[in-house]
Design a protein around this motif. Structure first.
Motif, PDB file in Angstrom:
ATOM      1  N   THR B  47       0.670  -1.121  -0.006  1.00  0.00           N
ATOM      2  CA  THR B  47      -0.084   0.045  -0.017  1.00  0.00           C
ATOM      3  C   THR B  47       0.712   1.155   0.028  1.00  0.00           C
ATOM      4  O   THR B  47       0.772   2.305  -0.776  1.00  0.00           O
ATOM      5  CB  THR B  47      -1.061   0.010   1.208  1.00  0.00           C
ATOM      6  OG1 THR B  47      -1.788  -1.268   1.263  1.00  0.00           O
ATOM      7  CG2 THR B  47      -1.833   1.360   1.347  1.00  0.00           C
ATOM      8  N   ASP B 168      -5.371  -0.693  -5.150  1.00  0.00           N
ATOM      9  CA  ASP B 168      -4.803  -1.468  -3.895  1.00  0.00           C
ATOM     10  C   ASP B 168      -5.522  -2.604  -3.552  1.00  0.00           C
ATOM     11  O   ASP B 168      -6.934  -2.528  -3.107  1.00  0.00           O
ATOM     12  CB  ASP B 168      -4.791  -0.508  -2.830  1.00  0.00           C
ATOM     13  CG  ASP B 168      -3.730  -1.010  -1.531  1.00  0.00           C
ATOM     14  OD1 ASP B 168      -3.229  -2.036  -1.677  1.00  0.00           O
ATOM     15  OD2 ASP B 168      -4.088  -0.223  -0.611  1.00  0.00           O
ATOM     16  N   GLU B 169      -5.200  -3.961  -3.770  1.00  0.00           N
ATOM     17  CA  GLU B 169      -6.039  -5.199  -3.468  1.00  0.00           C
ATOM     18  C   GLU B 169      -7.450  -4.726  -4.192  1.00  0.00           C
ATOM     19  O   GLU B 169      -8.335  -5.169  -3.278  1.00  0.00           O
ATOM     20  CB  GLU B 169      -5.950  -5.286  -2.162  1.00  0.00           C
ATOM     21  CG  GLU B 169      -4.648  -5.179  -1.298  1.00  0.00           C
ATOM     22  CD  GLU B 169      -4.297  -6.170  -0.624  1.00  0.00           C
ATOM     23  OE1 GLU B 169      -5.051  -7.044  -0.161  1.00  0.00           O
ATOM     24  OE2 GLU B 169      -3.137  -5.802   0.324  1.00  0.00           O
TER      25      GLU B 169
HETATM   26 MG   LIG Z   1      -2.256  -2.792   2.097  1.00  0.00          MG
END
Ligand SMILES: [Mg+2]
Ligand SMILES: Nc1ncnc2c1ncn2[C@@H]1O[C@H](COP(=O)(O)OP(=O)(O)OP(=O)(O)O)[C@@H](O)[C@H]1O
Lengths: 669, 244
Positions: B47, B168-169
């Motif tokens: 992140t 992000d993911e």
């Molecule tokens: Mg993360």
């Protein structure tokens, strides 16, 4: 963005509703209070304009509003000036009608009681026209008599309606005059300070008391009070053009005229400002709190928006929009509620007591839409600014989606502090009475009284005489001469006016302790006091019968030379209330014991008048020639251009009958 | 040409007395047309790295260049502009505005561009079409499934035609089927529209569908990642777009 802001309001409905309620409550309070202030304002204005018959615009002699009370004659408007004012004002737009008014003071008597009055003479027809526009009930104007405030009637022992009251006063020519008129009813001046002196009379009646055709002011009624200032400007400009520096034009809210209005509006506006600030602070704090909570709740969304490239200002703008919408909603709610309340109050006819207006008035709050809008916009703008500041502060900071924690929102405590200014009245140190040095030469009171008796003798105070008195008076209003025949017998005196012709038949009787005034046309003599003005600077008590030895307590102040003549200087203090003056500094010629000079003082020791005496007459009393006063000049101590000269002529011993000096026979003479 | 360059980038967080090194001396580039997955265990710095690429955070040391320009020299406003012109972002938990419809959510980033309402609408509709959600344009996020929501988020990232989409993911909140179809969609956009993607994931199942995988461990790129094993395709694509 607006639609997004609007939809955001639905996210936390309870919070939105709570905020709307809080702000609406504040706005509601502000609107109602504003309506009340406007109601009070317009009520007070119509009292000043219509009920108190000041109309909208007033024209005075220059400086008249301030000076009229002290010098009514000098600051009055003559008939030529009245005509000019009427003519010019009638040609201006918004003019409805104009009328002359007279104000004056004097003493009113009934039931052997007397009291000071402050009278207003108004044309009854004009007053009726004004009263038709007044929301407040008012007694119809007196057509041919007098209205007195209940307080003044109380001072006079509540004379019956219809009984004749006697008014007396100094005329504009500065001589005593009296009239009779019936008491017709009550009225209220609306001003507490003068309520116990209020008297209303038809203009012509009051003019006859002051023996003048002059008036104090011309008042002008317009179609609407909104036009007052503009009308005043135009009228003042035109009057100034035709008679530079002669007139002063005022409007109804001039502090000297609309005193009631100006003082109360000042007070109310202050209260309104204070309340407004408190309410505003509460509304602002609520909104700021809501914004802070919203920001805290949507911190993720803010992060997302920022990562999309939305600037801090733009995001803050979203929250501001939300608070604007909240405020608008609150404003709508508050406005509807306010108008509903006003409407309900009007329907139910609730009455309220207005400041200093004796009768209750129906509570009709006045909230013109423009005023309501202005109030809302003001509050709304302030709230928006506050919301903007909070939003900017809260939304600011590093961009990091979903990670940042927001400090707990603080509820700003609304605090409104009142500073109470306590005025401390410092104790005034009592001035020490200067101690008179008692030297060996101080004469006894008995001796001083003997001196005074000698002096009184030469001024007609004792014995029986007759003489002719001429009083020449001069003041800025002009000069007058009045002649009297005087008869004196042991301290009692009768003065009869012989000239000017139109005052012939006036009589003043001084019977030991009491004084009476009579003239043809009065059914009863008017009781007057020696202190009252007779003509110019001469008081009634100056006319004759100087008995200082009887009326005053002497005190020795030493000797002093006046124009080279050595004199005893005495301080005389009134021993009875029939004394003409409170105290006198009296200068007696040391050789002849004649009064050379007298300084008349007020109770507080301020100089009032200065009199100088000449003894050019001589009378034979019991075969002995004795000097007698020939001239007394009385000068106003504060305005030396105002003076009266009393000239005594043809003084001779006489033997007037006792009956001449009784009230009962006064009217039959 | 390098879209993003990291030159010895270190990122440290300070938590009171403790200092955490989230990224440690990282060298890394993203090129036009890349399809990069950043992988690694939890807390490895994925992140952090995406935030740095997206200019949502600043490096403690080292230099980050976006389109050749060092970002440390830009002020707040310039960064806002850079973000709105360069990136599309997809979040793990979608981060849609709940009060706006799918279409309005997609339109949101366009407010920062000088476009008419109609143009904004057209572009948003096209973006929704690209993620096969035309039918759902009027639905609000809470009326959509997780997969649909994430596709809305993809459309929102696409709509400004960014040089680079960061995610992000993006599949972390989705079931396997939805996750796979999302990656398929992203790959399709990459090949058909030449959209550059950089995303993080620790889902091993997805990695087989990805051209270039970068692995982080304790804030450092592992050797395999630095070696950039699957590079041919990417360069080829970049060349093609440059020719075009
Ligand atoms: Mg993360
Ligand atoms: N705002 C922050 N303040 C302090 N430390 C942070 C912050 N953000 C991340 N870290 C730390 O930096 C390190 C890297 O975190 P990061 O979120 O980049 O890991 P990640 O690989 O994304 O993990 P995950 O897979 O759990 O999302 C971690 O040790 C984390 O605790």
């Amino acid at each position: 963005m607006w639609s997004m802001a609007f939809r955001n309001l639905y996210r936390d409905r309870r919070r939105t509703i709570a905020t709307v309620i809080a702000v609406a409550a504040g706005l509601f309070a502000v609107l109602l209070f504003l309506g009340y202030i406007r109601f009070v304002e317009s009520s007070l204005a119509s009292v000043v304009i219509y009920r108190d018959a000041n109309a909208h615009v007033q024209v005075y002699r220059k400086d008249g509003p301030e000076q009229l009370a002290a010098s009514p004659a000098q600051y009055s408007l003559n008939s030529e000036e009245q005509a000019l004012i009427h003519k010019i004002s009638a040609d201006l737009p918004h003019f409805q009608r104009a009328s002359n008014q007279l104000a004056g003071v004097g003493v009113v008597q009934a039931n052997n009681e007397s009291a000071v009055f402050l009278a207003r003479g108004i044309d009854p027809e004009f007053e009726r026209a004004l009263q038709e526009q007044s929301p407040f009930a008012a007694t119809p104007p007196p057509e041919d008599g007098l209205l007195l405030t209940t307080q003044l009637q109380d001072l006079l022992g509540y004379p019956q309606k219809g009984t004749d009251l006697q008014l007396f006063s100094a005329s504009y020519a500065n001589r005593i005059n009296a009239i009779e008129a019936p008491l017709l009813g009550d009225f209220s001046t609306g001003i507490e300070a003068i309520e116990d002196k209020g008297l209303k009379a038809p203009l012509t009646l009051l003019q006859s008391l002051y023996d003048t055709d002059a008036v104090s002011r011309v008042v002008i009624q317009l179609d609407n009070r909104e036009h007052s200032a503009q009308f005043r400007e135009q009228l003042a400009a035109e009057l100034e053009r035709q008679a530079p520096g002669r007139f002063e034009v005022t409007t109804w809210d001039h502090p000297q005229i609309g005193q009631l209005y100006t003082s109360f509006m000042g007070f109310f506006n202050m209260v309104f400002a204070f309340t407004g600030i408190v309410v505003f602070t509460i509304a602002l704090t609520t909104i700021q709190h809501t914004v802070a909570m919203n920001v805290a709740d949507r911190i993720r969304e803010i992060g997302m928006l920022r990562s999309l490239g939305f600037g801090r200002k733009r995001i803050a703008g979203l929250f501001v929009r939300e608070s604007v919408l909240t405020t608008v909603a609150a404003a709508v709610v508050a406005t509807i509620l306010a108008y509903l309340t006003i409407f309900t109050l009007a329907l139910t006819g609730v009455e309220t007591q207005l400041p200093r207006i004796s009768e209750p008035a129906p509570l009709a709050l006045q909230l013109p839409p423009l005023w309501a809008l202005a109030a809302i916009v003001c509050v709304g703008a302030g709230i928006t600014l506050g919301a903007l500041m909070t939003a900017r502060k809260r939304v600011g900071g590093e961009v990091r989606p979903g990670r940042r924690s927001v400090p707990l929102t603080h509820l700003l405590a609304a605090s409104a502090s009142v500073v109470l200014a306590v005025t401390l009245l410092p104790m005034q140190p009592q001035a020490m009475e200067p101690q008179v040095a008692e030297d060996a030469a101080t004469p006894s009171e008995e001796v001083m009284r003997q001196w005074l008796r000698e002096a009184d003798l030469a001024r007609g105070g004792w014995g029986s005489y007759q003489w002719k008195l001429r009083i020449h008076t001069k003041d800025p209003a002009g000069a007058t001469d009045t002649n009297y025949d005087i008869a004196v017998r042991d301290g009692r005196a009768l003065a009869m006016t012989t000239a000017p012709r139109r005052y012939r038949g006036e009589k003043i009787l001084i019977a030991s302790r009491a004084m009476w005034y009579a003239k043809p046309g009065l059914r009863k003599p008017v009781s007057i006091s020696p202190q009252q003005r007779l003509v110019g600077e001469a008081a009634n008590g100056d006319i004759a019968s100087t008995q200082y030895a009887r009326d005053y307590t002497p005190e020795y102040l030493g000797t002093e030379a006046l124009d080279g003549t050595p004199c005893y200087k005495l301080k005389l203090t009134a021993a009875t209330n029939s004394a003409t003056y409170e105290s006198i500094i009296y200068y007696l010629d040391r050789d002849s014991l004649l009064g050379v000079k007298a300084e008349f003082l007020t109770a507080s020791g301020m100089p009032l008048k200065i009199a100088q005496f000449e003894y050019g007459n001589a009378v034979l009393v019991e075969g002995e020639e004795q000097p007698f006063v020939s001239r007394m000049k009385i000068v106003n101590a504060n305005f030396p251009e105002r003076y009266s000269v009393l000239e005594y002529a043809q003084v001779s011993p006489a033997n007037p009958p006792e009956s001449l000096f009784t009230v009962d026979t006064l009217m039959t003479l | 040409m390098n879209l993003v360059e990291f030159e010895s980038v270190t990122k440290q967080y300070r938590l009171g007395e403790v200092e955490v090194t989230a990224l440690n001396n990282v060298n890394f580039t993203v090129q036009k047309g890349d399809f990069v997955a950043i992988t690694g265990p939890s807390g490895s710095g994925k992140t952090t790295m995406l935030n740095l690429i997206g200019c949502l955070d600043s490096a403690t040391s080292g230099e980050i260049r976006v389109a050749g320009q060092p970002v440390s020299q830009l002020n707040d406003r310039e960064l806002d502009i850079l973000r709105s012109r360069t990136y599309g972002i997809i979040f793990q938990n979608f981060n849609l505005v709940p009060v706006l419809s799918a279409l309005e959510n997609v339109m949101l980033p366009l407010y920062l561009h000088p476009l008419s309402k109609a143009e904004m609408r057209n572009r948003a509709q096209a973006a929704l079409a690209a993620v096969n959600l035309t039918r759902f344009a009027g639905f609000r996020p809470d009326q959509l499934s997780g997969g649909q929501r994430q596709r809305v988020a993809v459309a929102r990232a696409l709509v400004t035609e960014p040089k680079l989409i960061l995610a992000d993911e993006p599949t972390a909140s989705l079931d396997t089927a939805s996750a796979l179809s999302l990656v398929e969609l992203m790959k399709q956009l990459n090949t058909e529209r030449k959209v550059t993607f950089v995303f993080s994931t620790h889902d091993q199942r997805l990695l087989q569908h990805v051209k270039r995988v970068v692995e982080l461990r304790d804030g450092r790129l592992t050797d395999s990642a630095a070696g950039a094993p699957v590079k041919e395709g990417a360069t080829q694509k970049a060349d093609e777009s440059e020719v075009a």
